[in-house]
Design an enzyme around this catalytic site. Structure first.
Site, PDB file in Angstrom:
ATOM      1  N   THR A  21      32.666 -33.130  12.248  1.00  0.00           N
ATOM      2  CA  THR A  21      33.055 -32.233  13.356  1.00  0.00           C
ATOM      3  C   THR A  21      32.636 -32.910  14.663  1.00  0.00           C
ATOM      4  O   THR A  21      31.707 -32.461  15.332  1.00  0.00           O
ATOM      5  CB  THR A  21      32.362 -30.859  13.236  1.00  0.00           C
ATOM      6  OG1 THR A  21      30.935 -31.068  13.077  1.00  0.00           O
ATOM      7  CG2 THR A  21      32.868 -30.078  12.048  1.00  0.00           C
TER       8      THR A  21
ATOM      9  N   ARG B  20      18.208 -35.821   7.310  1.00  0.00           N
ATOM     10  CA  ARG B  20      18.162 -36.878   8.319  1.00  0.00           C
ATOM     11  C   ARG B  20      18.778 -38.138   7.746  1.00  0.00           C
ATOM     12  O   ARG B  20      18.523 -38.480   6.580  1.00  0.00           O
ATOM     13  CB  ARG B  20      16.712 -37.213   8.700  1.00  0.00           C
ATOM     14  CG  ARG B  20      16.000 -36.166   9.506  1.00  0.00           C
ATOM     15  CD  ARG B  20      14.512 -36.413   9.447  1.00  0.00           C
ATOM     16  NE  ARG B  20      14.060 -36.455   8.058  1.00  0.00           N
ATOM     17  CZ  ARG B  20      12.923 -37.001   7.650  1.00  0.00           C
ATOM     18  NH1 ARG B  20      12.118 -37.578   8.500  1.00  0.00           N
ATOM     19  NH2 ARG B  20      12.581 -36.982   6.382  1.00  0.00           N
TER      20      ARG B  20
ATOM     21  N   LYS C 269      21.740 -23.625  12.325  1.00  0.00           N
ATOM     22  CA  LYS C 269      21.853 -25.090  12.336  1.00  0.00           C
ATOM     23  C   LYS C 269      21.778 -25.651  13.763  1.00  0.00           C
ATOM     24  O   LYS C 269      21.034 -26.586  14.046  1.00  0.00           O
ATOM     25  CB  LYS C 269      23.177 -25.484  11.668  1.00  0.00           C
ATOM     26  CG  LYS C 269      23.583 -26.918  11.865  1.00  0.00           C
ATOM     27  CD  LYS C 269      22.686 -27.865  11.124  1.00  0.00           C
ATOM     28  CE  LYS C 269      23.008 -29.299  11.511  1.00  0.00           C
ATOM     29  NZ  LYS C 269      22.233 -30.252  10.760  1.00  0.00           N
TER      30      LYS C 269
ATOM     31  N   PHE D  68       8.342 -34.959  15.638  1.00  0.00           N
ATOM     32  CA  PHE D  68       9.325 -35.021  16.722  1.00  0.00           C
ATOM     33  C   PHE D  68       8.674 -34.970  18.095  1.00  0.00           C
ATOM     34  O   PHE D  68       9.213 -34.411  19.038  1.00  0.00           O
ATOM     35  CB  PHE D  68      10.421 -33.958  16.543  1.00  0.00           C
ATOM     36  CG  PHE D  68      11.475 -34.445  15.580  1.00  0.00           C
ATOM     37  CD1 PHE D  68      11.146 -34.653  14.251  1.00  0.00           C
ATOM     38  CD2 PHE D  68      12.757 -34.761  16.006  1.00  0.00           C
ATOM     39  CE1 PHE D  68      12.075 -35.162  13.353  1.00  0.00           C
ATOM     40  CE2 PHE D  68      13.690 -35.268  15.115  1.00  0.00           C
ATOM     41  CZ  PHE D  68      13.350 -35.464  13.793  1.00  0.00           C
TER      42      PHE D  68
ATOM     43  N   CYS E 111      24.284 -36.586  15.496  1.00  0.00           N
ATOM     44  CA  CYS E 111      24.025 -35.141  15.390  1.00  0.00           C
ATOM     45  C   CYS E 111      23.521 -34.529  16.690  1.00  0.00           C
ATOM     46  O   CYS E 111      24.192 -33.686  17.277  1.00  0.00           O
ATOM     47  CB  CYS E 111      23.029 -34.884  14.272  1.00  0.00           C
ATOM     48  SG  CYS E 111      23.585 -35.568  12.721  1.00  0.00           S
TER      49      CYS E 111
HETATM   50  C1  UGA Z   1      19.014 -34.910  12.757  1.00  0.00           C
HETATM   51  C2  UGA Z   1      18.030 -33.833  12.256  1.00  0.00           C
HETATM   52  O1  UGA Z   1      16.698 -34.361  12.248  1.00  0.00           O
HETATM   53  C3  UGA Z   1      18.392 -33.380  10.836  1.00  0.00           C
HETATM   54  O2  UGA Z   1      17.538 -32.312  10.452  1.00  0.00           O
HETATM   55  C4  UGA Z   1      19.849 -32.889  10.856  1.00  0.00           C
HETATM   56  O3  UGA Z   1      20.277 -32.505   9.558  1.00  0.00           O
HETATM   57  C5  UGA Z   1      20.743 -34.005  11.331  1.00  0.00           C
HETATM   58  O4  UGA Z   1      20.338 -34.393  12.655  1.00  0.00           O
HETATM   59  C6  UGA Z   1      22.155 -33.500  11.322  1.00  0.00           C
HETATM   60  O5  UGA Z   1      22.456 -32.567  12.094  1.00  0.00           O
HETATM   61  O6  UGA Z   1      22.963 -33.926  10.496  1.00  0.00           O
HETATM   62  P1  UGA Z   1      19.287 -37.559  12.386  1.00  0.00           P
HETATM   63  O7  UGA Z   1      20.265 -37.506  13.513  1.00  0.00           O
HETATM   64  O8  UGA Z   1      19.654 -38.276  11.148  1.00  0.00           O
HETATM   65  O9  UGA Z   1      18.863 -36.060  11.932  1.00  0.00           O
HETATM   66  O10 UGA Z   1      17.981 -38.297  12.923  1.00  0.00           O
HETATM   67  P2  UGA Z   1      16.555 -37.873  13.516  1.00  0.00           P
HETATM   68  O11 UGA Z   1      15.531 -38.446  12.648  1.00  0.00           O
HETATM   69  O12 UGA Z   1      16.486 -36.421  13.780  1.00  0.00           O
HETATM   70  O13 UGA Z   1      16.534 -38.664  14.882  1.00  0.00           O
HETATM   71  C7  UGA Z   1      17.475 -38.395  15.914  1.00  0.00           C
HETATM   72  C8  UGA Z   1      17.130 -39.173  17.168  1.00  0.00           C
HETATM   73  O14 UGA Z   1      15.932 -38.675  17.759  1.00  0.00           O
HETATM   74  C9  UGA Z   1      16.895 -40.669  16.945  1.00  0.00           C
HETATM   75  O15 UGA Z   1      17.497 -41.386  17.992  1.00  0.00           O
HETATM   76  C10 UGA Z   1      15.390 -40.809  16.974  1.00  0.00           C
HETATM   77  O16 UGA Z   1      14.959 -42.076  17.392  1.00  0.00           O
HETATM   78  C11 UGA Z   1      15.033 -39.747  17.999  1.00  0.00           C
HETATM   79  N1  UGA Z   1      13.645 -39.261  17.851  1.00  0.00           N
HETATM   80  C12 UGA Z   1      13.275 -38.542  16.767  1.00  0.00           C
HETATM   81  C13 UGA Z   1      12.726 -39.526  18.863  1.00  0.00           C
HETATM   82  O17 UGA Z   1      13.049 -40.181  19.885  1.00  0.00           O
HETATM   83  N2  UGA Z   1      11.449 -39.037  18.726  1.00  0.00           N
HETATM   84  C14 UGA Z   1      11.045 -38.319  17.651  1.00  0.00           C
HETATM   85  O18 UGA Z   1       9.880 -37.903  17.610  1.00  0.00           O
HETATM   86  C15 UGA Z   1      11.988 -38.064  16.631  1.00  0.00           C
END
Ligand code: UGA
Length: 404
Positions: free
Chosen positions: A43, A111, A164, A209, A220
């Site tokens: 989506t 994730r 969500k 986070f 996402c």
């Molecule tokens: C995210 C959510 O964490 C999942 O729970 C959700 O299911 C998913 O989106 C989705 O909607 O499908 P994802 O995008 O795979 O998962 O990755 P994350 O680990 O959440 O990281 C996202 C971004 O945030 C990355 O660029 C990461 O580097 C950044 N981030 C994350 C930070 O800069 N600091 C943090 O403390 C955590």
């Protein structure tokens, strides 16, 4: 596998071999025999306005409608705005008025890069159903995880859909909060990592986070925060915190290029900048909305030459950036570089041989956008070291001076 996800290839192969998993190109056969159908298509943001593009979800609803036999639960797994389940139900009822079907919402919280583990050990399973038979079927589907103590939360369909977006937007907000705090720490002479730890040990806040970095990316958070903003506008209930989060994060990715330029003494024209890590996070080859893209373009706009290395993302990156020299390792990218920028915290960048890197570089400047290294450690090897929210220049200089 069309994507890189640790363990996924083996998992698919072993289940195909065991006869538990098969792939079909004919819809009729699998739809007519299925008790549950998960719609799990993309989506993406609709071009131009940020609304989620639901055409793939609705296409599936139209395509399966005619083949449904017996009672079937149709589950939207895709991230979809509130009310989408109603529309899916309407489409199926229009196309196939006699179909015995219940539409449920079952958002996923996996994730990328950790999806298999997240699936097996979820914090919770959210299911939005309006129908008792569907509720029973979904309980049965998730029985193995439920037995594993995963809390199962049954809600209405609309509540599940919104849950969500609420979860993703809140996580994006949490990251953005600590990123802003990092900027303040830098000028106020504090350490954002200690601040995050001090905050995170409070159970009401939680430590996850709260890693400051170059801004969130991926497939996402950027699209889901935008879509929630649109939903708020549509319902005349603006999501102002989320709107601000989106704006701050966009600005931050561009600001990172300026941070690198400042680390290089305010000028990068003709200089070679090595980028370590391109993907939006480690353990994936996904380049969507990756901060590295804005950083590379920002540096190129100011006349820098870019070399880059990523363990998995270079193929995808090659189609999204131009004039980038891809290297075969971090050390390769360091050759002749005027600065190295650590953008993605891949494990192999966590214990680099700093002396070797320095020998390869023209000027030993390291900009660590993930705070992987200790300022005094890098500075003591003769690097000018810059990180996020640790007033590292002053810190490193102070330590280096103390060591002399
Ligand atoms: C995210 C959510 O964490 C999942 O729970 C959700 O299911 C998913 O989106 C989705 O909607 O499908 P994802 O995008 O795979 O998962 O990755 P994350 O680990 O959440 O990281 C996202 C971004 O945030 C990355 O660029 C990461 O580097 C950044 N981030 C994350 C930070 O800069 N600091 C943090 O403390 C955590």
């Amino acid at each position: 596998m069309p994507i890189y996800e640790p363990g996924l290839g083996e998992l698919v192969a072993s289940n195909v071999a065991a006869g538990r998993l098969s792939f079909e190109t004919e819809l009729e056969q699998i739809v007519s025999t299925a008790e549950v159908i998960f719609i799990a298509v993309g989506t993406p943001s609709r071009r131009g306005d940020g609304h989620a593009d639901l055409s793939y979800v609705y296409d599936v609803a139209r395509e399966i409608a005619g083949s449904l036999r017996g009672f079937t639960v149709v589950v939207t797994k895709s991230t979809v705005p509130v009310g989408t389940g109603d529309e899916v139900a309407r489409i199926i009822a229009m196309a196939s008025p006699l179909a015995d079907v219940a539409v449920a919402s079952n958002p996923e919280f996996l994730r990328e890069g950790a999806a298999i583990d997240d699936f097996k050990r979820p914090d919770r399973i959210v299911v939005g159903v309006e129908d008792d038979r569907a509720r029973e079927v979904m309980t049965e589907v998730y029985r193995p995880l439920y037995l594993n103590q995963a809390p199962m939360l049954f809600t209405t369909r609309r509540t599940a859909e919104l849950t969500k977006y609420a979860a993703n937007a809140f996580l994006a907000l949490k990251i953005t909060f600590i990123n802003e705090m990092a900027d303040l720490c830098e000028v106020a002479g504090a350490d954002v990592q200690a601040v995050a730890r001090g905050m995170g040990l409070d159970n009401r806040i939680g430590g996850k986070f709260l890693h400051a970095g170059p801004g969130y990316g991926g497939s996402c958070f950027p699209k889901d925060t935008l879509a929630l903003v649109k939903t708020g506008q549509d319902f005349d209930r603006p999501m102002r915190l989320v709107e601000t989060t989106v704006a701050i994060n966009d600005q931050r990715k561009r600001a990172m290029a300026r941070k690198v330029i400042a680390a290089c003494g305010g000028e990068v024209r003709g200089k070679t900048i090595g980028i370590l890590g391109l993907t939006f996070k480690p353990n994936t080859d996904d380049m969507r909305e990756a901060p590295a893209l804005d950083i590379i373009r920002g540096l190129q706009d100011r006349g820098a030459k870019i070399s880059a290395f990523d363990p998995q993302g270079m193929k995808a990156a090659a189609g999204m950036v131009s004039d980038v020299q891809f290297g075969s390792s971090a050390y390769d990218v360091a050759v002749g570089a005027d600065a190295l920028v650590l953008v993605t915290e891949w494990n192999e960048f966590r214990s680099l041989d700093l002396d070797r890197l320095k020998n390869e570089m023209r000027v030993p400047v390291l900009v660590d956008l993930r705070n992987v290294y200790e300022p005094h450690e890098v500075a003591s090897r003769g690097f000018s070291y810059f990180s996020i929210g640790r007033s590292s220049e002053t810190e490193a200089a102070r330590t280096a001076a103390a060591e002399e």
